[in-house]
Motif scaffolding. Sequence first.
Motif, PDB file in Angstrom:
ATOM      1  N   TRP A   8     -24.507 -52.787 -63.658  1.00 58.74           N
ATOM      2  CA  TRP A   8     -23.527 -53.378 -64.557  1.00 58.74           C
ATOM      3  C   TRP A   8     -23.831 -52.883 -65.974  1.00 58.74           C
ATOM      4  O   TRP A   8     -24.958 -53.053 -66.476  1.00 58.74           O
ATOM      5  N   THR A  35     -16.963 -54.827 -63.587  1.00 59.67           N
ATOM      6  CA  THR A  35     -17.125 -56.284 -63.539  1.00 59.67           C
ATOM      7  C   THR A  35     -16.876 -56.858 -64.924  1.00 59.67           C
ATOM      8  O   THR A  35     -17.814 -57.205 -65.654  1.00 59.67           O
ATOM      9  N   SER A  97     -16.699 -59.744 -58.010  1.00 64.47           N
ATOM     10  CA  SER A  97     -16.775 -60.237 -59.391  1.00 64.47           C
ATOM     11  C   SER A  97     -15.712 -59.585 -60.267  1.00 64.47           C
ATOM     12  O   SER A  97     -15.226 -60.188 -61.223  1.00 64.47           O
ATOM     13  N   GLY A  98     -15.328 -58.331 -59.955  1.00 59.20           N
ATOM     14  CA  GLY A  98     -14.337 -57.636 -60.760  1.00 59.20           C
ATOM     15  C   GLY A  98     -12.963 -58.272 -60.726  1.00 59.20           C
ATOM     16  O   GLY A  98     -12.162 -58.100 -61.644  1.00 59.20           O
ATOM     17  N   THR A 258     -20.341 -65.344 -58.617  1.00 59.05           N
ATOM     18  CA  THR A 258     -20.088 -63.953 -58.994  1.00 59.05           C
ATOM     19  C   THR A 258     -20.508 -63.691 -60.439  1.00 59.05           C
ATOM     20  O   THR A 258     -20.245 -62.626 -60.985  1.00 59.05           O
TER      21      THR A 258
END
Length: 330
Positions: A8, A35, A97-98, A258
């Motif tokens: 990330w 994300t 999570s995105g 998430t």
Amino acid sequence: MQIGFFFWPYKPQLVEQLAERADRYGFSMIGIADTPGNAMDPWIAAALAGRATRKTKVAICVTNLVTRQPSVSAAAVASLNLVTDGRAILGIGAGNSGTRNLGQGKSTAKELGEGVRFIRRLLRKERVPVGDGEAYLSWVERPAPVFLAASHPKALEAAGREADGAFANYGLAAENIRDSEKRIHEAAIAAGRSPAEVEIWQIGALDCNEDGELARNKVGAMLAFLAGYVIGDKNLETRGVPEKYREPLLELRRRYSTRPGEADIKLVRELGLFDYLSRRLAICGTPADCLAQTLAAKQAGAKRLMLTVSLAADPVKTVELFGEHVMPRI
């Protein structure tokens, strides 16, 4: 054996540091996750990584078809391919999570397959009908490979039918690698393709630290996150999960975040899942531990590993230690 890592992109400095080390230690690929609720924009980060590397492939690992319109992602990866002189790869996934951290849902396996096919056609400079018009990228110089991230049987099959490659998040044990690759290969053959056309990278979590206990404790958050993909909501027997872990994994699915943190680490331990998930989904511990686990994954049949360092205790140190002590032996 080829090894890459993804993460990330919290800060530009982190992207530049990890990109420099990817080239220095001979990693085959560096990946940037999409994300938005957790980190900066992946395309900006990927461009930074592309300018900071000379040899390593630069992947979006991965974006989705829900928050990113497919034509726009096609143009973005074609642009990144220009920046990196042909080293770009586009990874497409269902969304976790995105999408969830933006209040959106996921794509189905059918939608993923259709989206990958659509993007690949655009990157070949085909005119693709859309509604009452058409999408067309006349300026593309060369098509970037399009990979599909797959954790479930139907998505693995979609990768075999439609994609240039697969990021298979199914597990690093021999039976997991065998099952995931079998589904991809059989789907490729059924679609009239050679299995060799689909480049398979096995996904796992990586935390390498001189303090092995610190690494093992910290990796729990990433295990919960990766397990959220593998588990799905049902049919755990089709995902290679032994019966005694199925109910705890469904409970993990209901409760994990998430936006991972210490709560997820405690949750994995509380549910008695750490040993099982770390064996299946992680390479972690001291450099010696990581070497042994990487060699075990190789022996189990993995030809390429794509390892997330997103939530490692120290992502830069993890890549350095892995690069110094494991890469030369692989």
